[in-house]
Design a protein around this motif. Structure first.
Motif, mmCIF file in Angstrom:
data_model
loop_
_atom_site.group_PDB
_atom_site.id
_atom_site.type_symbol
_atom_site.label_atom_id
_atom_site.label_comp_id
_atom_site.label_asym_id
_atom_site.label_seq_id
_atom_site.Cartn_x
_atom_site.Cartn_y
_atom_site.Cartn_z
ATOM 1 N N ARG A 178 53.020 46.251 49.917
ATOM 2 C CA ARG A 178 53.081 47.642 50.378
ATOM 3 C C ARG A 178 54.155 47.850 51.435
ATOM 4 O O ARG A 178 54.596 48.979 51.669
ATOM 5 C CB ARG A 178 51.720 48.053 50.953
ATOM 6 N N MET A 179 54.587 46.773 52.099
ATOM 7 C CA MET A 179 55.541 46.877 53.203
ATOM 8 C C MET A 179 56.990 46.760 52.768
ATOM 9 O O MET A 179 57.888 47.185 53.477
ATOM 10 C CB MET A 179 55.241 45.791 54.250
ATOM 11 N N ILE A 180 57.234 46.166 51.576
ATOM 12 C CA ILE A 180 58.613 45.886 51.155
ATOM 13 C C ILE A 180 59.427 47.151 50.951
ATOM 14 O O ILE A 180 60.554 47.274 51.439
ATOM 15 C CB ILE A 180 58.603 45.030 49.863
ATOM 16 N N ASN A 181 58.869 48.108 50.219
ATOM 17 C CA ASN A 181 59.612 49.326 49.897
ATOM 18 C C ASN A 181 58.692 50.545 49.945
ATOM 19 O O ASN A 181 58.433 51.191 48.930
ATOM 20 C CB ASN A 181 60.251 49.191 48.502
ATOM 21 N N PRO A 182 58.175 50.882 51.141
ATOM 22 C CA PRO A 182 57.263 52.028 51.222
ATOM 23 C C PRO A 182 58.010 53.334 50.933
ATOM 24 O O PRO A 182 59.211 53.431 51.213
ATOM 25 C CB PRO A 182 56.776 51.972 52.676
ATOM 26 N N PRO A 183 57.360 54.326 50.347
ATOM 27 C CA PRO A 183 55.936 54.373 49.983
ATOM 28 C C PRO A 183 55.625 53.752 48.627
ATOM 29 O O PRO A 183 54.500 53.831 48.161
ATOM 30 C CB PRO A 183 55.654 55.873 49.964
ATOM 31 N N TYR A 184 56.635 53.120 47.978
ATOM 32 C CA TYR A 184 56.404 52.490 46.675
ATOM 33 C C TYR A 184 55.808 51.092 46.894
ATOM 34 O O TYR A 184 55.963 50.487 47.950
ATOM 35 C CB TYR A 184 57.703 52.402 45.879
ATOM 36 N N GLU A 185 55.157 50.588 45.848
ATOM 37 C CA GLU A 185 54.513 49.286 45.942
ATOM 38 C C GLU A 185 55.154 48.294 44.992
ATOM 39 O O GLU A 185 55.386 48.606 43.826
ATOM 40 C CB GLU A 185 53.015 49.400 45.636
ATOM 41 N N THR A 186 55.433 47.100 45.503
ATOM 42 C CA THR A 186 55.921 46.006 44.674
ATOM 43 C C THR A 186 54.727 45.357 43.976
ATOM 44 O O THR A 186 53.697 45.134 44.616
ATOM 45 C CB THR A 186 56.647 44.957 45.544
ATOM 46 N N PRO A 187 54.816 45.056 42.673
ATOM 47 C CA PRO A 187 53.689 44.413 41.985
ATOM 48 C C PRO A 187 53.294 43.098 42.655
ATOM 49 O O PRO A 187 54.145 42.246 42.935
ATOM 50 C CB PRO A 187 54.227 44.172 40.571
ATOM 51 N N VAL A 188 52.014 42.935 42.919
ATOM 52 C CA VAL A 188 51.515 41.734 43.587
ATOM 53 C C VAL A 188 51.778 40.495 42.732
ATOM 54 O O VAL A 188 52.119 39.431 43.252
ATOM 55 C CB VAL A 188 50.005 41.871 43.880
ATOM 56 N N GLY A 189 51.621 40.643 41.406
ATOM 57 C CA GLY A 189 51.848 39.513 40.514
ATOM 58 C C GLY A 189 53.265 38.970 40.630
ATOM 59 O O GLY A 189 53.480 37.748 40.633
ATOM 60 N N ALA A 190 54.244 39.873 40.728
ATOM 61 C CA ALA A 190 55.647 39.444 40.859
ATOM 62 C C ALA A 190 55.881 38.757 42.193
ATOM 63 O O ALA A 190 56.618 37.767 42.279
ATOM 64 C CB ALA A 190 56.563 40.655 40.718
ATOM 65 N N LEU A 191 55.242 39.256 43.243
ATOM 66 C CA LEU A 191 55.416 38.679 44.579
ATOM 67 C C LEU A 191 54.865 37.254 44.636
ATOM 68 O O LEU A 191 55.521 36.350 45.170
ATOM 69 C CB LEU A 191 54.702 39.562 45.606
ATOM 70 N N ILE A 192 53.679 37.042 44.077
ATOM 71 C CA ILE A 192 53.090 35.704 44.088
ATOM 72 C C ILE A 192 53.873 34.766 43.179
ATOM 73 O O ILE A 192 54.005 33.571 43.455
ATOM 74 C CB ILE A 192 51.601 35.774 43.676
ATOM 75 N N ALA A 193 54.434 35.300 42.093
ATOM 76 C CA ALA A 193 55.235 34.475 41.186
ATOM 77 C C ALA A 193 56.476 33.914 41.879
ATOM 78 O O ALA A 193 56.945 32.828 41.520
ATOM 79 C CB ALA A 193 55.646 35.280 39.961
ATOM 80 N N LEU A 194 57.012 34.635 42.864
ATOM 81 C CA LEU A 194 58.165 34.128 43.617
ATOM 82 C C LEU A 194 57.840 32.832 44.334
ATOM 83 O O LEU A 194 58.710 31.981 44.541
ATOM 84 C CB LEU A 194 58.628 35.181 44.639
ATOM 85 N N ILE A 195 56.578 32.660 44.704
ATOM 86 C CA ILE A 195 56.138 31.408 45.319
ATOM 87 C C ILE A 195 55.650 30.447 44.238
ATOM 88 O O ILE A 195 55.910 29.252 44.286
ATOM 89 C CB ILE A 195 54.994 31.666 46.326
ATOM 90 N N GLY A 196 54.921 30.987 43.263
ATOM 91 C CA GLY A 196 54.259 30.158 42.274
ATOM 92 C C GLY A 196 55.190 29.425 41.329
ATOM 93 O O GLY A 196 54.946 28.258 40.996
ATOM 94 N N VAL A 197 56.253 30.077 40.881
ATOM 95 C CA VAL A 197 57.158 29.437 39.917
ATOM 96 C C VAL A 197 57.838 28.209 40.521
ATOM 97 O O VAL A 197 57.814 27.120 39.902
ATOM 98 C CB VAL A 197 58.191 30.451 39.373
ATOM 99 N N PRO A 198 58.459 28.289 41.712
ATOM 100 C CA PRO A 198 59.031 27.068 42.309
ATOM 101 C C PRO A 198 57.978 25.989 42.553
ATOM 102 O O PRO A 198 58.242 24.803 42.369
ATOM 103 C CB PRO A 198 59.631 27.568 43.632
#
Length: 353
Positions: A320-340
């Protein structure tokens, strides 16, 4: 790493004794107490943050003295509280499901998202939207369980067909193939029946649409499954040492695996029915927890629940903080950590072969 299994010899033969495990009960206690405190503070902070920032004192007042005439109290009670509580619960569900799967299969790469459970649940939900629009959430969560079971069954079935049986690498390859197939089928259904907008939320993954109705149905299922996982944790620990050792110590391994599988389906199915196909939580958290508390699942499972709740809660807050008032998908955010993290584990496992 796990220690050797002790044996004792008597006149009747050899009998296995409990193995000595590397565990850190003090660290587990600190994580549980400290993690719950941080979780409660994070919940309050997450409730206060949004398009309309609300002071923490107002959040506390709305919990203790709810006034339906106040706009801030309505926002807190109807929109933000179910979202935040849902994030904590779903994170705990994915993390505990991943911990059980890794211990049961002795596969460090096991995760509900990687083994077809998430994509299976989403496929069945796509079928529900296409053929049974307006289906009550009670039925959606039930069909989500069924989809997760079908996905897991296909992955284990396909992985076992190869010569040499089921190996961690084959399990992951089968999971990737089945997940790709189910995702393609879901997208095809979405295009043909023009329900792409309805399914977009489940593809991206997020807790924005969580409602009290969903939580009321989900809480008993998830609570019972996590409690069941804690009760089964000793048996999961023995399974993680090997099926022969577990059988030698008197464990009914087939029964334990059956119960553990049912718990995983409940946890993953419930979570996907609310948040969508969010992956990697069940992969990352159990590994971090094992590093902190050791290999005893009596500590891994409850600590994973706390840390999993924290991960998804903070991922949602950052989204919610990356690009307010729009929301970044949570799945994509966790994937940035999860894939590596997944690539690191896969490379580590390959070196160990």
């Amino acid at each position: 790493m796990m220690g050797m299994t002790a044996v004792k010899v008597d006149g009747t033969g050899i009998e296995a004794e409990e193995p000595k495990l590397r565990s850190r009960p003090i660290a587990a206690t600190i994580i549980m107490i400290g993690g719950i405190v941080v979780l409660l503070f994070s919940i309050a902070l997450s409730i206060s943050f949004g398009a309309a920032d609300i002071k923490l004192s107002v959040v506390w007042d709305s919990v203790l003295h709810f006034n339906p005439d106040l706009n801030d109290h309505q926002i807190i009670r109807e929109l933000r509280m179910p979202r935040v509580l849902g994030a904590a619960m779903i994170g705990a569900s994915f993390a505990v499901a991943g911990a059980i799967m890794q211990g049961m299969t002795r596969n460090p790469l096991a995760d509900s998202g990687l083994l077809g459970l998430n994509s299976g649940a989403v496929l069945v939900m796509a079928l529900c939207f296409a053929f049974f629009p307006g289906l009550p959430y009670t039925y959606l969560i039930l069909f989500s369980f069924i989809g997760a079971a079908v996905g897991a069954g296909l992955v284990f079935g396909v992985g076992s067909m190869a010569k040499g049986g089921l190996t961690p690498l084959r399990l992951i390859l089968a999971g990737a193939a089945v997940s790709a197939l189910f995702s393609a089928l879901s997208e095809g259904i979405a295009l043909y029946f023009r329900i792409g907008q309805d399914l977009a939320f489940w593809y991206a993954g997020g807790v924005a649409g969580t409602k009290w109705e969903q939580l009321k149905i989900m809480i008993p299922w998830v609570g019972a499954a996590i409690l069941g996982a804690i009760m089964l944790s000793r048996s999961i620990t023995l399974l993680s040492l090997g099926e022969e050792i577990a059988s030698g110590l008197g464990q009914k391994t087939k029964l334990v695996k059956l119960i553990a599988t049912i718990l995983v389906l409940i946890l993953a199915g419930s979570a996907v029915s609310v948040v969508g196909a969010v992956g990697f939580v069940g992969l990352i958290i159990p590994h971090v927890t094992r590093y902190l508390v050791g290999v005893d699942y009596r500590y891994i499972i409850p600590c994973s629940a706390v840390l999993g709740g924290l991960l998804l809660l903070w991922a949602d807050l950052i989204a919610r903080m990356i690009n307010p008032p729009y929301e970044t998908p949570v799945g994509a955010l966790i994937a940035l950590i999860g894939v590596p993290f997944f690539l690191y584990l896969a490379r580590k496992e390959r070196r160990g072969l």
